[in-house]
Design an enzyme around this catalytic site. Structure first.
Site, PDB file in Angstrom:
ATOM      1  N   GLU A 275       0.842  -1.198   0.000  1.00 23.63           N
ATOM      2  CA  GLU A 275       0.000   0.000   0.000  1.00 23.63           C
ATOM      3  C   GLU A 275       0.879   1.251   0.000  1.00 23.63           C
ATOM      4  O   GLU A 275       1.848   1.342   0.747  1.00 23.63           O
ATOM      5  CB  GLU A 275      -0.888  -0.020   1.247  1.00 23.63           C
ATOM      6  N   LYS A 335      -9.515   2.356  -3.214  1.00 25.04           N
ATOM      7  CA  LYS A 335     -10.032   1.776  -1.968  1.00 25.04           C
ATOM      8  C   LYS A 335     -11.431   2.278  -1.673  1.00 25.04           C
ATOM      9  O   LYS A 335     -11.700   3.479  -1.717  1.00 25.04           O
ATOM     10  CB  LYS A 335      -9.084   2.118  -0.814  1.00 25.04           C
ATOM     11  N   CYS A 385      -5.313  -2.234   2.592  1.00 22.09           N
ATOM     12  CA  CYS A 385      -5.298  -2.083   4.037  1.00 22.09           C
ATOM     13  C   CYS A 385      -6.284  -3.055   4.674  1.00 22.09           C
ATOM     14  O   CYS A 385      -6.239  -4.246   4.394  1.00 22.09           O
ATOM     15  CB  CYS A 385      -5.600  -0.636   4.414  1.00 22.09           C
TER      16      CYS A 385
END
Length: 512
Positions: A275, A335, A385
Site C-alpha cells: 500500500e 479503496k 489495508c
C-alpha cells in the site's frame, strides 16, 4: 442454627469483588487467545468466568456492568496500539490519542455489556437457558459490531482459531460467525457441566456432532493441495512511517522497490508492492511514473503497487495500479472502505471538532466499487489495508470475478505491537471463505502467500526488507459462503426470535 436455610454446595459467587474479578478474568482470556499470544485453546473457556459471574448477580443492572468490564479489559489488551498509531505517526498528542483509545474501547465494550445483560434477562425473565441464548447472542453481536458505524470486525472469537485449519474449513460454507457460535457453545457446555446446571444431553450431543462434522469436512478439504502454476514476487520495502511521506526520501523509495523487483528476476508473472509503495500522486510525477513503467516492461511482468490517485474533480484516493508487461496501465483500483479518523473524518460537516481527532494524511474519498482488475494473466481482486477484514468485501470481489486476492497494506503505523499479527490472521479466513489464493504485501510485514485452504506457503517477519517468492494459481469456483453470504446470521436471528416468542407465549398461557 435451627430453621436456617441450608447452604448450596454449588452456590455461585455473590460478592461484587468476586464477580468483577471473574469478569476481568474473561477479559484477559479474550485478549490472550488472539495473536500474537495465540493461546487459542483457551477460547473454549474464555466466557466461563463471565457466565459464572452473571449467575451471582443480585441486581438488574449488574449483568451489563460485568459484561462491560469484560469488554474494557479485553479491548484494552487487543487495540492498545491505537495510541501508537495516532500519537507516533498520526500527529495527535498523547492526551487526545489516549482519549480516542478510551472512547473506542468504551464503545466496543457496549457489545459485551449487552451480551451479558441479554443473557441474564432471557434466563431470569423468560427461563431461556444460558446454553441456548449465549451462543446466538454472541454471534449476532459480533455481526452487529462488524457492520455498525462502518464496522469493526476485529478479533472475533473465531479469529483465535486461525491456525486450527481443520476446524475452520467449514467457513467456506457458513462464514466466520459460525465458528464463534460453536466456540460459545462449548463454553456453555463446560460451564453447565462445571456448575451442575441442567443441560440438554441432546444439545450437548448435537454440538459435539457438529464439531466432529466440521473436523471431518476440514480434514478432507485439506487433502487438496494446489501448488500453483504462476509465480509471484512480493516486495516488502520496510520503509519507516516517519520517512515514508518525506519528499527527500521519495527518490530512494522508488529506487528501492525497483531494485528489489530487478533482483526478483524476470521469471515471475506478478510483482506486488505494498500500500502506497509510491507515496505520491503517481500521475503527477512524470519521472517516477516513466521509471516504473519502464521497469515493468524491462522485467516483462505485471507490477501491482499502491499509490495515490487524483481524479478530475481534485479528489484523492488510496489506490493501486497494475502495470502490464509492456508498461501500460492495465487498471486502477481505488479503496472503497476507508478507515474512519484515519483516511477520512465522518460527520465533519456537522461536527467540525472531529477533525482534531483525525490522523494526518487523511482526506481520501471512497472508490465506490470492488471490481477486480482484468489483466492478461487473469482477474485480480485487490484489498487495500483493512478492507480484507470485512468478509462481505472479499465475497463481492470474488462474485465479480476475482480469481486471486491481493492485499496491499502498510502496518508500519503500529510499530511492533500486536496489530500486524492480528491483521494478518484475518486473511487465513478470507482465503478459506472464498477458495482463493491470497497474496499479501505489507510494507513492514507480515507479507505472505496463503493458499485457498488457509495454509501459509511463505511468510516474512516484520520490519525486515524482503523479497518473498512463491507460486499461486487462478481459481474460478464460488463457495457456498461466497454465493449466499452470512445466511447463518439470519438463521441465528430467526432462532432467537422464535425462542423468545415461544417462551413469552408459554408465560402468557400460564398466567391465564
Amino acid at each position: 442454627m435451627k430453621g436456617s436455610a441450608r447452604p448450596n454446595a454449588q452456590a455461585m459467587p455473590q460478592g461484587t469483588q468476586v464477580c468483577i474479578g471473574l469478569s476481568i478474568m474473561s477479559g484477559i482470556l479474550l485478549a490472550v487467545i488472539q495473536p500474537p499470544v495465540s493461546l487459542w485453546f483457551l477460547a473454549y473457556g474464555a466466557l466461563i468466568p463471565l457466565l459464572y459471574a452473571l449467575e451471582g448477580c443480585s441486581s438488574n443492572h449488574r449483568p451489563f456492568f460485568l459484561g462491560f468490564v469484560t469488554g474494557v479489559v479485553s479491548y484494552l489488551g487487543l487495540i492498545y496500539w491505537v495510541v501508537v498509531a495516532m500519537n507516533t505517526y498520526g500527529g495527535i498528542d498523547i492526551f487526545t490519542s489516549t482519549l480516542i483509545l478510551v472512547l473506542f474501547v468504551l464503545y466496543l465494550s457496549l457489545y459485551t455489556g449487552f451480551f451479558a445483560a441479554l443473557v441474564s434477562l432471557l434466563e431470569t425473565r423468560l427461563s431461556v437457558p444460558v446454553y441456548l441464548s449465549a451462543p446466538i447472542l454472541w454471534a449476532l453481536l459480533e455481526y452487529l459490531r462488524g457492520v455498525a458505524l462502518t464496522g469493526f470486525p476485529w478479533s472475533f472469537l473465531a479469529h483465535s482459531q486461525y491456525t486450527f485449519l481443520s476446524f475452520i474449513q467449514i467457513v467456506s460454507i457458513t462464514g466466520t460467525y459460525f465458528i464463534s457460535f460453536l466456540i460459545a457453545c462449548v463454553n456453555c457446555i463446560i460451564y453447565c457441566m462445571a456448575t451442575g446446571k441442567r443441560i440438554s444431553r441432546a444439545y450437548a450431543g448435537a454440538v459435539c456432532a457438529v464439531i466432529a462434522i466440521c473436523l471431518v469436512y476440514g480434514v478432507d478439504r485439506l487433502k487438496e493441495v494446489d501448488e500453483g502454476n504462476l509465480k509471484t514476487a512480493i516486495v516488502q520495502g520496510n520503509i519507516r512511517q516517519d520517512v515514508k511521506w518525506d519528499e527527500a526520501f521519495k527518490a530512494r523509495t522508488v529506487a528501492l522497490y525497483c531494485e528489489k523487483t530487478i533482483q526478483a528476476g524476470d521469471d515471475v508473472d506478478l510483482v506486488v508492492w505494498p500500500e502506497t509503495a509510491m507515496p505520491f500522486i503517481f500521475d503527477d510525477e512524470p519521472y517516477a511514473r516513466e521509471y516504473v513503467k519502464n521497469l515493468s516492461s524491462r522485467v516483462s511482468t505485471n507490477v501491482l503497487f499502491g499509490t495515490i490517485w487524483k481524479d478530475a474533480r481534485g479528489r484523492f484516493y488510496n489506490s493501486s495500479y497494475i502495470l502490464g508487461r509492456r508498461g501500460e496501465v492495465a487498471g486502477i483500483y481505488n479503496k472503497e472502505h476507508l478507515v474512519p479518523f484515519g483516511e477520512y473524518t465522518p460527520l465533519v460537516a456537522y461536527l467540525p471538532i472531529l477533525a482534531s481527532l483525525t490522523a494526518q494524511g487523511s482526506g481520501f474519498s471512497s472508490g465506490g466499487v470492488h471490481e477486480p482488475i482484468v489483466t492478461d494473466m487473469g482477474k485480480i481482486g485487490i484489498l487495500i489495508c483493512y478492507e480484507g477484514v470485512f468478509p462481505y468485501i472479499t465475497n463481492e470481489t470474488v462474485r465479480r470475478g476475482a480469481q486471486v486476492l491481493v492485499n496491499l497494506t502498510n502496518d508500519a503505523w503500529y510499530e511492533r505491537t500486536s496489530a500486524p499479527f492480528q491483521h494478518f490472521a484475518f486473511y487465513i479466513f478470507r482465503a478459506i471463505e472464498t477458495d482463493r489464493y491470497v497474496l499479501r504485501s505489507a510494507n513492514t510485514g507480515i507479507s505472505a502467500i496463503i493458499d485457498p485452504r488457509g495454509r501459509i506457503k511463505e511468510k516474512t517477519p516484520i520490519f525486515e526488507e524482503r523479497i518473498l517468492k512463491g507460486t499461486f494459481s487462478l481459481r474460478n469456483g464460488l463457495t457456498f459462503y461466497v454465493r449466499h453470504g452470512d445466511f447463518f446470521v439470519l438463521l441465528a436471528l430467526i432462532s432467537l426470535l422464535v425462542m423468545v416468542s415461544v417462551r413469552c407465549f408459554a408465560i402468557l398461557r400460564s398466567r391465564r
